[in-house]
Design a protein around this motif. Sequence first.
Motif, short mmCIF file in Angstrom:
data_model
loop_
_atom_site.label_atom_id
_atom_site.label_comp_id
_atom_site.label_asym_id
_atom_site.label_seq_id
_atom_site.Cartn_x
_atom_site.Cartn_y
_atom_site.Cartn_z
N GLU A 1 49.72 40.36 34.54
CA GLU A 1 48.41 39.88 34.07
C GLU A 1 47.37 39.95 35.19
O GLU A 1 46.23 40.39 34.98
N ALA B 1 46.44 43.49 35.71
CA ALA B 1 45.64 44.02 34.60
C ALA B 1 44.20 43.51 34.68
O ALA B 1 43.28 44.19 34.23
N SER B 2 44.02 42.32 35.27
CA SER B 2 42.65 41.80 35.32
C SER B 2 42.01 42.05 36.69
O SER B 2 41.00 41.44 37.03
N HIS C 1 43.12 41.49 39.84
CA HIS C 1 43.34 40.58 40.98
C HIS C 1 44.55 41.06 41.78
O HIS C 1 45.69 40.84 41.38
#
Length: 502
Positions: A270, A273-274, A276
Amino acid sequence: MYEGSHAEEKGTTRVYAAVMSHRWPDAIVDTPLANSAFDYATFYTQELEAKKQNKSYRYFNSINRLAQEFPKAHTDSTDRRVTVWCSNDYLGMSNNLEVLEKMQSTLKTYGSGAGGTRNISGHNKHAESIEGTLAKLHHKEAALVFTSCYVANDATLSTLGSRLPNCVIFSDSLNHASMIEGIRHSKAKKIIFDHNDMADLELKLAAFPRNTPKIIAFESVYSMSGTIGKIAEICDLAKKYGAITFLDEVHAVGMYGPTGAGIAEHLDYEAQASGHYRGTVMDRVDVISGTLGKAYGCVGGYIAGKASLVDYIRSLAPGFIFTTTLPPAVLAGAERAVQYQRQTTTDRKMQQINTRSVKTGLTNLDIPVLHNPSHIIPVLVGDADAAKKASDLLLSKWNIYVQAINFPTVPVGEERLRITPTPRHSKEMQDYLLMAMDDVWGELGLKRTSDWLLSHGLGGENPRIEKLVASLTTEVEPLWTNEKLDLPARESRPVQRASSSG
Ligand SMILES: Cc1ncc(COP(=O)(O)O)c(C=O)c1O
């Protein structure tokens, strides 16, 4: 090849030579004519005979994969079709239209070869461009492309190990031959730790002062077992004991993570994917190596890491410096493949769905699948002759190609078939494979899971085999969880097995 294989292979050859009436080394010592030349041909023949005797001789099949009919191939006869079930072209990118078009146009404009080493006449925009793309893929400062990942691993580890003062290299016991050879070539002190055993690794790291240069070399997906390296834990230990980490993501790039960067990326799905990246597992790994020849469907290898380290290898590694650069068309096509898989998860998700259904189908037939969280399906046979016979029978009777994996790629007694589904192995192909495997297991009388359980698990003598047998019935959560595959939540249940049908 696993870490014990060099010693074992030499050992078996020696034993066999002794059985062969001590021809070597007596023949060498007692040469009747002191100035007669060494008998090279006899030497080769006897070494090969020894390999045949210890079942490590390699037999190749003529398999000509057809771009228009993937995953089919023709054999030595162009009319005979077989379905390939063991390729590392995991996603079928070798025939991806975007890749092919890019390669064709580059070939036409820039010709077939790079014309030399990077230093002489082979440094070109395609090499620079793909290195930029690979650095971005892994969120590292720089990347460097080699002619293969075998060369990348060998060149990087041998250069670091030989130049870092008094370097010690810690190597997972299941590491690939390319790392084993790189470490050997470095002549650095090598310490093998038990596969994925963090307590063993820590004990071994702790034996050296913190300021001794250390490299921990390991893989993310171990290609013959499908097991997954403990990347985060190894990074923790590396920090604690002043080591750097060298992670081979060869079987994971293109296959895991939101952009296909591999397992290290997948572990922080996650966050990655974002966008970071700081502090993620992938960020913490010092050197990542990968291939362009498996999920990306082309050829070539690379490392990615800090700019200073990459420049150091570029400047000092003979395996990089003194060889002709990959052809422009290959570099351009491979870069397109990386970019393609950065933008879609469809292929790798479909590959995982097909892997799951084949694993379940085989398990329900009581065929011994070594369960693991990855896309690899190792099927335990446990005998070199039997593994080869199973592979031959699948090919001759069922037109299915699955190569047998024997010593020294895996230890003696752990011989197996290694099945690798792709997104394009249809339901019909899967059903056909299951029928064929069931038939072959029956015809050759190969051990089913229930047979393995009967003959082991009672405190047997070989702990490695006991561990394998335990993995036949251990449920393992796949790395691509149901949630990540957009499937309904998975029920927790033991691995299903039918009763033995011999
Ligand atoms: C774990 C691992 N590392 C490195 C390599 C070498 O990669 P390449 O095929 O690009 O030389 C392989 C090839 O099979 C491999 O399995």
